[in-house]
Design a protein around this motif. Structure first.
Motif, PDB file in Angstrom:
ATOM      1  N   ALA A  20       4.871   5.249   7.287  1.00 30.30           N
ATOM      2  CA  ALA A  20       5.730   4.484   8.190  1.00 30.30           C
ATOM      3  C   ALA A  20       6.395   3.323   7.460  1.00 30.30           C
ATOM      4  N   LYS A  21       5.669   2.656   6.583  1.00 28.76           N
ATOM      5  CA  LYS A  21       6.258   1.558   5.813  1.00 28.76           C
ATOM      6  C   LYS A  21       7.439   2.047   4.983  1.00 28.76           C
ATOM      7  N   LEU A  22       7.260   3.188   4.335  1.00 31.59           N
ATOM      8  CA  LEU A  22       8.339   3.732   3.513  1.00 31.59           C
ATOM      9  C   LEU A  22       9.534   4.154   4.373  1.00 31.59           C
ATOM     10  N   ALA A  23       9.251   4.665   5.551  1.00 33.18           N
ATOM     11  CA  ALA A  23      10.335   5.119   6.431  1.00 33.18           C
ATOM     12  C   ALA A  23      11.179   3.953   6.938  1.00 33.18           C
ATOM     13  N   TRP A  24      10.539   2.796   7.240  1.00 30.63           N
ATOM     14  CA  TRP A  24      11.259   1.672   7.822  1.00 30.63           C
ATOM     15  C   TRP A  24      11.873   0.742   6.785  1.00 30.63           C
ATOM     16  N   HIS A  25      11.226   0.598   5.622  1.00 31.37           N
ATOM     17  CA  HIS A  25      11.783  -0.261   4.566  1.00 31.37           C
ATOM     18  C   HIS A  25      12.066  -1.681   5.065  1.00 31.37           C
ATOM     19  N   GLN A  26      11.101  -2.278   5.745  1.00 32.44           N
ATOM     20  CA  GLN A  26      11.322  -3.606   6.329  1.00 32.44           C
ATOM     21  C   GLN A  26      10.594  -4.698   5.533  1.00 32.44           C
ATOM     22  N   PRO A  27      11.153  -5.911   5.489  1.00 33.99           N
ATOM     23  CA  PRO A  27      10.576  -6.994   4.680  1.00 33.99           C
ATOM     24  C   PRO A  27       9.401  -7.669   5.368  1.00 33.99           C
ATOM     25  N   ARG A  28       8.738  -8.518   4.599  1.00 29.04           N
ATOM     26  CA  ARG A  28       7.716  -9.419   5.119  1.00 29.04           C
ATOM     27  C   ARG A  28       8.352 -10.790   5.324  1.00 29.04           C
TER      28      ARG A  28
END
Length: 336
Positions: free
Chosen positions: A85-93
Motif C-alpha cells: 500500500a505504501k508503494l501504491a500511494w507514494h505519500q510523504p511523511r
C-alpha cells in the motif's frame, strides 16, 4: 506537494490539501513536555512488525507454538499489505514536507498507511480474539490508540495515515479470522512438495507484486518540496524482500514440522530459558552473517531471512529435542 503534484485542472491533489490541514495538530502535539518523548518511543515500538517477530521465537519455543504461528502469520500478512500500500500511494511523511515538524524518529519508507497502526491493530486484535475475553479487546483498542498517537507525535505520520492503518489492520484481522480454518485445512491436504513450492511461490509473488506496483513510477524521484526529508529512498524493496523471506521460511518450516511431529513447549523454567538462549544465539549468528558478512543483495537478503525463519520454526525445535531441552509432542498433530 506529492509525487502527483497538480492534477490536469491545475488543482492541488486532495491528499496534499489534507496533509497541509493536518500539520497544525502535529506541531501542537510536539510542544508537549520533553518527558513525553521516551514514553512515545516505547509505545511506538509496540506497533512494529519487528517487535512481534522478535517476541515470537520466545512464544513459539517456550509458551505456545500454535499461538505464535497464528500471530506471526497475521503480522506478516499485515506487514506485506502495508508495504504494498505504501508503494501504491507514494505519500510523504509530515517532516518530509514541512521543516516545522521535528523528526523525532527517522523513517525511509512512504507514509500512507501507517505500518505501526496496521500491524498493531492486526497483531493485538489477533491476541484479543484468541484470548476470547472482552477486556482483551478494550486493552488492544487502547494500546492501538496509544500507538497511533505516538506515531503522530513523533512526526512520522499524519492523522490520516494512522486512520488508514487501523482500517487496513481491521481488514487483515477479519480476513485472517475468517479464512484461517479453510485455508489451513486446504494446506494440510497438500503433499509436502506442494506446500514447499507454494511457500516459495507466495513469497516470490509478494516481491513481484511490489515490483509491478512500482513500475508506473519508473524514473520517479522525491519532489523538491520534500527537501526537509533529506536523502531518502522510499521505493527501496528491502522490506518487501525481508517479509517475503520470512514468509517462505515460516510456511516451509511449519509444513515440515507438521510432518515430523510437533513438540511440547512446556517444561521447567530453567529449560525454557536454555532454549531461548541457545535459539537466540544461533539466530543472532545467522542474522550477523547474512547482514554483515555477505554481499547486501536482494537474493542474500531473501535467503538470510528465509533461513532465519526456518531456524525458528524447524531447526531450533529439532535441536532442542535432540539435546533433551524439549519433548516431542505426545502425538502427531497440526498447530490449529
Amino acid at each position: 506537494m506529492t509525487a502527483r503534484g497538480w492534477d490536469t485542472m491545475g488543482r492541488v491533489d486532495l491528499l496534499d490539501e489534507l496533509h497541509l490541514a493536518e500539520l497544525g495538530p502535529i506541531i501542537w502535539l510536539q510542544q508537549w513536555p520533553d518527558w513525553v518523548l521516551p514514553v512515545m518511543e516505547l509505545v511506538s515500538a509496540l506497533g512494529t512488525d519487528a517487535f512481534y517477530l522478535l517476541c515470537l521465537p520466545v512464544l513459539y519455543w517456550c509458551v505456545n507454538p500454535a499461538l505464535a504461528l497464528r500471530l506471526g502469520l497475521t503480522v506478516m500478512v499485515a506487514g506485506a499489505m502495508n508495504a504494498l500500500a505504501k508503494l501504491a500511494w507514494h505519500q510523504p511523511r509530515p517532516y518530509w514536507i514541512d521543516a516545522r515538524v521535528r523528526p523525532l524518529s527517522q523513517e525511509g519508507a512512504f507514509g500512507l498507511p501507517s505500518g505501526h497502526a496496521q500491524s498493531g491493530t492486526a497483531g493485538l486484535g489477533r491476541l484479543a480474539a484468541l484470548s476470547g475475553r472482552p477486556w482483551a479487546w478494550w486493552a488492544a483498542g487502547g494500546l492501538v490508540g496509544l500507538v497511533c498517537l505516538s506515531r503522530v507525535y513523533l512526526g512520522v505520520h499524519f492523522l490520516s495515515d494512522v486512520v488508514a492503518g487501523v482500517v487496513l489492520g481491521l481488514v487483515v484481522l477479519v480476513l485472517v479470522m475468517r479464512l484461517e480454518r479453510p485455508v489451513t485445512a486446504w494446506w494440510r491436504r497438500q503433499a509436502l512438495w506442494a506446500q514447499l513450492a507454494a511457500s516459495a511461490a507466495l513469497s516470490l509473488a509478494l516481491i513481484g507484486a511490489a515490483a509491478l506496483i512500482n513500475a508506473p513510477y519508473a524514473g520517479w524521484s522525491p519532489p523538491a518540496a520534500w527537501s526537509p526529508a533529506g536523502a531518502i529512498d522510499p521505493e527501496n524493496l528491502d522490506r518487501v524482500v525481508i517479509l517475503a523471506g520470512l514468509l517462505a521460511g515460516t510456511l516451509a518450516g511449519a509444513s515440515i514440522m507438521h510432518r515430523i511431529g510437533w513438540f511440547e513447549a512446556g517444561g521447567p523454567p530453567g529449560m525454557r530459558v536454555a532454549r531461548w538462549l541457545l535459539g537466540t544465539l544461533v539466530a543472532a549468528a545467522v542474522f550477523y552473517v547474512t547482514r554483515e558478512q555477505l554481499p547486501r543483495t536482494g537474493a542474500v537478503l531473501y535467503a538470510g531471512y528465509a533461513l532465519l525463519a526456518l531456524w525458528v520454526q524447524l531447526g531450533a525445535p529439532v535441536l532442542f529435542i535432540r539435546l533433551g531441552l524439549m519433548s516431542p509432542a505426545r502425538r502427531v498433530r497440526a498447530v490449529q
